[in-house]
Design a protein around this motif. Sequence first.
Motif, PDB file in Angstrom:
ATOM      1  N   ALA B  71     -13.108   4.292   7.439  1.00 31.21           N
ATOM      2  CA  ALA B  71     -12.512   4.027   6.128  1.00 31.21           C
ATOM      3  C   ALA B  71     -12.230   2.527   6.061  1.00 31.21           C
ATOM      4  CB  ALA B  71     -11.229   4.824   5.981  1.00 31.21           C
ATOM      5  N   TRP B  72     -12.062   2.044   4.845  1.00 28.59           N
ATOM      6  CA  TRP B  72     -11.882   0.597   4.641  1.00 28.59           C
ATOM      7  C   TRP B  72     -10.610   0.355   3.844  1.00 28.59           C
ATOM      8  CZ3 TRP B  72     -15.276  -3.064   6.562  1.00 28.59           C
ATOM      9  CH2 TRP B  72     -16.475  -2.573   7.100  1.00 28.59           C
ATOM     10  N   LEU B  73      -9.811  -0.605   4.316  1.00 33.95           N
ATOM     11  CA  LEU B  73      -8.578  -0.932   3.601  1.00 33.95           C
ATOM     12  C   LEU B  73      -8.447  -2.447   3.512  1.00 33.95           C
ATOM     13  CD1 LEU B  73      -5.950   0.129   2.314  1.00 33.95           C
ATOM     14  CD2 LEU B  73      -4.933   0.147   4.597  1.00 33.95           C
ATOM     15  N   ASN B  74      -8.432  -2.927   2.306  1.00 34.66           N
ATOM     16  CA  ASN B  74      -8.196  -4.352   2.066  1.00 34.66           C
ATOM     17  C   ASN B  74      -6.684  -4.535   1.888  1.00 34.66           C
ATOM     18  OD1 ASN B  74      -8.302  -6.229  -0.959  1.00 34.66           O
ATOM     19  ND2 ASN B  74      -8.440  -7.091   1.075  1.00 34.66           N
ATOM     20  N   ILE B  75      -6.128  -5.445   2.658  1.00 36.26           N
ATOM     21  CA  ILE B  75      -4.682  -5.679   2.586  1.00 36.26           C
ATOM     22  C   ILE B  75      -4.452  -7.148   2.266  1.00 36.26           C
ATOM     23  CG2 ILE B  75      -2.514  -5.666   3.902  1.00 36.26           C
ATOM     24  CD1 ILE B  75      -3.677  -3.402   5.607  1.00 36.26           C
ATOM     25  N   GLY B  76      -3.542  -7.405   1.340  1.00 41.56           N
ATOM     26  CA  GLY B  76      -3.264  -8.803   1.026  1.00 41.56           C
ATOM     27  C   GLY B  76      -2.159  -8.946   0.009  1.00 41.56           C
ATOM     28  N   ILE B  77      -1.935 -10.188  -0.371  1.00 44.75           N
ATOM     29  CA  ILE B  77      -0.902 -10.467  -1.364  1.00 44.75           C
ATOM     30  C   ILE B  77      -1.547 -10.667  -2.729  1.00 44.75           C
ATOM     31  CG2 ILE B  77       0.794 -11.417   0.243  1.00 44.75           C
ATOM     32  CD1 ILE B  77      -0.220 -14.227  -0.598  1.00 44.75           C
ATOM     33  N   ALA B  78      -0.725 -10.542  -3.768  1.00 38.19           N
ATOM     34  CA  ALA B  78      -1.233 -10.667  -5.137  1.00 38.19           C
ATOM     35  C   ALA B  78      -0.104 -11.142  -6.047  1.00 38.19           C
ATOM     36  CB  ALA B  78      -1.761  -9.316  -5.634  1.00 38.19           C
ATOM     37  N   HIS B 155     -10.187   1.466  -0.060  1.00 35.20           N
ATOM     38  CA  HIS B 155      -8.961   1.210  -0.845  1.00 35.20           C
ATOM     39  C   HIS B 155      -8.470  -0.220  -0.666  1.00 35.20           C
ATOM     40  CE1 HIS B 155      -8.382   5.282  -2.288  1.00 35.20           C
ATOM     41  NE2 HIS B 155      -8.908   5.665  -1.125  1.00 35.20           N
ATOM     42  N   SER B 156      -7.689  -0.629  -1.632  1.00 37.36           N
ATOM     43  CA  SER B 156      -7.145  -1.984  -1.602  1.00 37.36           C
ATOM     44  C   SER B 156      -5.637  -1.905  -1.831  1.00 37.36           C
ATOM     45  CB  SER B 156      -7.826  -2.819  -2.696  1.00 37.36           C
ATOM     46  OG  SER B 156      -7.291  -4.121  -2.691  1.00 37.36           O
ATOM     47  N   PHE B 157      -4.900  -2.533  -0.926  1.00 35.94           N
ATOM     48  CA  PHE B 157      -3.441  -2.470  -0.956  1.00 35.94           C
ATOM     49  C   PHE B 157      -2.889  -3.893  -1.103  1.00 35.94           C
ATOM     50  CE2 PHE B 157       0.515  -2.880   1.504  1.00 35.94           C
ATOM     51  CZ  PHE B 157       1.314  -1.954   0.859  1.00 35.94           C
ATOM     52  N   LYS B 158      -2.010  -4.075  -2.062  1.00 35.64           N
ATOM     53  CA  LYS B 158      -1.506  -5.423  -2.336  1.00 35.64           C
ATOM     54  C   LYS B 158       0.013  -5.444  -2.375  1.00 35.64           C
ATOM     55  CE  LYS B 158      -5.605  -6.995  -2.661  1.00 35.64           C
ATOM     56  NZ  LYS B 158      -6.156  -8.032  -1.811  1.00 35.64           N
ATOM     57  N   VAL B 159       0.558  -6.570  -1.927  1.00 37.61           N
ATOM     58  CA  VAL B 159       2.009  -6.789  -1.996  1.00 37.61           C
ATOM     59  C   VAL B 159       2.239  -7.991  -2.914  1.00 37.61           C
ATOM     60  CG1 VAL B 159       4.106  -7.252  -0.689  1.00 37.61           C
ATOM     61  CG2 VAL B 159       2.249  -5.936   0.361  1.00 37.61           C
ATOM     62  N   VAL B 160       3.139  -7.814  -3.864  1.00 40.05           N
ATOM     63  CA  VAL B 160       3.387  -8.900  -4.817  1.00 40.05           C
ATOM     64  C   VAL B 160       4.066 -10.067  -4.097  1.00 40.05           C
ATOM     65  CG1 VAL B 160       4.635  -9.582  -6.910  1.00 40.05           C
ATOM     66  CG2 VAL B 160       3.513  -7.345  -6.782  1.00 40.05           C
ATOM     67  N   SER B 161       3.425 -11.234  -4.222  1.00 38.88           N
ATOM     68  CA  SER B 161       3.930 -12.430  -3.539  1.00 38.88           C
ATOM     69  C   SER B 161       4.453 -13.470  -4.523  1.00 38.88           C
ATOM     70  CB  SER B 161       2.811 -13.054  -2.715  1.00 38.88           C
ATOM     71  OG  SER B 161       1.712 -13.362  -3.569  1.00 38.88           O
ATOM     72  N   ALA B 173       3.855 -19.747   4.911  1.00 37.10           N
ATOM     73  CA  ALA B 173       3.201 -18.841   5.859  1.00 37.10           C
ATOM     74  C   ALA B 173       4.185 -17.762   6.310  1.00 37.10           C
ATOM     75  CB  ALA B 173       2.682 -19.624   7.057  1.00 37.10           C
ATOM     76  N   ASP B 174       5.407 -18.162   6.556  1.00 37.90           N
ATOM     77  CA  ASP B 174       6.407 -17.193   7.012  1.00 37.90           C
ATOM     78  C   ASP B 174       6.687 -16.131   5.955  1.00 37.90           C
ATOM     79  OD1 ASP B 174       6.657 -18.285   9.420  1.00 37.90           O
ATOM     80  OD2 ASP B 174       8.593 -19.294   9.068  1.00 37.90           O
ATOM     81  N   SER B 175       6.818 -16.603   4.702  1.00 38.78           N
ATOM     82  CA  SER B 175       7.159 -15.627   3.657  1.00 38.78           C
ATOM     83  C   SER B 175       6.007 -14.653   3.424  1.00 38.78           C
ATOM     84  CB  SER B 175       7.569 -16.324   2.359  1.00 38.78           C
ATOM     85  OG  SER B 175       6.492 -17.066   1.825  1.00 38.78           O
ATOM     86  N   VAL B 176       4.773 -15.138   3.537  1.00 34.20           N
ATOM     87  CA  VAL B 176       3.614 -14.247   3.382  1.00 34.20           C
ATOM     88  C   VAL B 176       3.621 -13.199   4.499  1.00 34.20           C
ATOM     89  CG1 VAL B 176       1.093 -14.114   3.507  1.00 34.20           C
ATOM     90  CG2 VAL B 176       2.191 -15.899   2.132  1.00 34.20           C
ATOM     91  N   GLY B 177       3.844 -13.655   5.711  1.00 34.33           N
ATOM     92  CA  GLY B 177       3.895 -12.729   6.851  1.00 34.33           C
ATOM     93  C   GLY B 177       4.977 -11.689   6.659  1.00 34.33           C
ATOM     94  N   SER B 178       6.138 -12.128   6.164  1.00 38.24           N
ATOM     95  CA  SER B 178       7.239 -11.185   5.967  1.00 38.24           C
ATOM     96  C   SER B 178       6.898 -10.134   4.915  1.00 38.24           C
ATOM     97  CB  SER B 178       8.504 -11.924   5.510  1.00 38.24           C
ATOM     98  OG  SER B 178       8.885 -12.821   6.503  1.00 38.24           O
ATOM     99  N   LEU B 179       6.203 -10.567   3.861  1.00 44.33           N
ATOM    100  CA  LEU B 179       5.857  -9.601   2.801  1.00 44.33           C
ATOM    101  C   LEU B 179       5.000  -8.474   3.357  1.00 44.33           C
ATOM    102  CD1 LEU B 179       5.031 -12.095  -0.100  1.00 44.33           C
ATOM    103  CD2 LEU B 179       6.904 -10.429  -0.052  1.00 44.33           C
TER     104      LEU B 179
END
Lengths: 333, 278
Positions: B71-78, B155-161, B173-179
């Motif tokens: 399975a494929w999962l794209n993870i990132g901020i948005a 699937h694609s999973f995003k965290v609002v940044s 960089a720290d805040s992105v990692g924390s998200l």
Amino acid sequence: MIETIYIEDDVEAHPRARRLLDRFPAARVIPCGRYTEVFNPAAQSFRLQKENPALILARKRGNLVLEAPPELGIGEGPGFYFSHMLNCLYDCRYCFLQGMFRSAHYVLFVNFEDFEAAIDDTLTDGGEKPSYFFSGYDCDSLALESLSGFVERFVPFFAVRPGAVLELRTKSVAIRSLLAMTPSPNVVVAFSFTPAEAAAAIEHGAPRVGQRVRAAAELAAAGWPVGLRLDPLLWYDGWRAGYATLIDGLAAAIPAAAIHSASLGPLRFPSKMFQRIHRMYPEDALLSGPLARRDDFVSYSAAREAELVGFVEERLRRAFDDIAVFFFTPRAT
Amino acid sequence: MPPGRVHLVVALRTEAQPLIDHFSMLPASSGRGFRSFANSDRGLALVLSGVGRAAAAAAVAHLARDDTDPAWLNIGIAGHRNLPIGAARLAHKVHCASSARSWYPPLVFEIPCPTATVRTVDRATRDFPTDDLYEMEAAGFYEIAARFAPHELVHSFKVVSDNRARPAETLTADSVGSLIGDSLETINALIEPLQRLSAELSERRVEPGGLERLLQASHFTTTQRRQLRRLLRRWSVVCPQVDAVDWVAFKALPDAGSVIASMQEHLEGVAPTFGPGG
């Protein structure tokens, strides 16, 4: 329970779509341009989607009423079919829908009024003999009635068109809306049956055969013409006893006078469709059984097919006086 | 059942680091062009794609070389116009702004977070004209991953940044990692069903029992190998109580042709058995 509803932008304001959205306030609603964007892409897994299908609300554009293959006939007049829905609540292992559609989502075409207009156009072209309209080709006519309101709308529509006969094809026992109506002599409620042990093994999610027999009997008692659809005919260990029990049970519950017709259909898959379905369900006993390629079909051997048809027809004729029996012989597509 | 595998595609190391740490992934040695990490025991691999659609697509292709059923999962901020920072969303629709194409990942398992449309743009935006999540990789990722796996497994999973009130320039960089780190529970809850689906698919592709032994015993042409594979699959369903290899040995069948003909004939005579009905 519907968790996800895709809705074409075009039908967002349609009253039938609005009613459905109101009915599922907790569902996630995802707008789309055309339903085909969701339903048609290649590389979807019908089997995985069947675990949790979504509802797609769409408008049917063009080809609303199509000529039915002549071998589907249950009378002398011309046959037509129309599909207000694509896909079915149930998960029958022999069903061609699983090989025909890439998606298991339920598509509901909400523009019933356009289907009605197209049916009327078809009727004006008709001759002296009644035209037959089949609604259960790409879906079960009754199974999702609580969602679609199809019966509630189309039975009264056909009731005042005596030149037309509507066949509702179903395995559902959701007959409340029918029982609440005055029976129409030109609306046939046709139940599909396989013997109970086969149904329990391969008609996943469908009501038990006994429940279907009772539903058919209730409708017959209320005055509705009932159809018996023994389609597909299945060859398995004990099939003779299975069909004998089934037909005896039907005869005990439903008077012959209430039977509009019976039809018998052999188990046949277009070859490519069979490959797709068998790849999806390699562990299935029915699909792994003694089926072989004959011309463009995968089916039982001709001898077995003839034995099945002969036996079941003979039992039906013995059980129901003067029953009209039709034979459905599918063609490769 | 074979273990399910999930491939994670992440644009930046800052986004990936919490995942690498949490899932105890180690640098993977294979291949050049992309840095990747894996924990084989957990069935997880991760590739750092870099920023943008093309990079995400290429990273999928890079990771897809070895496996057939992950399975494929794209993870990132948005970014989003008004969702709070840290809000997690799974894409129910991925829309590519430049090509105007859309994909609809089928949601066949229990979804542990709200869902949203993810809009992939070629340049970062600050004004968020629609009520969608804005980012730069999902469309490239999805288009190519769906060539390697059924849509249900992509699937694609995003965290609002960032949002209108807190623009992207404030990110570190720290805040992105924390998200991403704060969303690990949700990510776990996504990975679990994806692994199950991947395992289900892999199981259907497992070679039927006895195939290797029968292939070693006689010379089978390519067509005959295919026929034998199909027959053995049927055999395991129709005659599970009889070992096909023993049956062939008992029959003393002299060559591949007679093995296939005899098995076919045998299966033809066996009627499926269904239990008592309801």
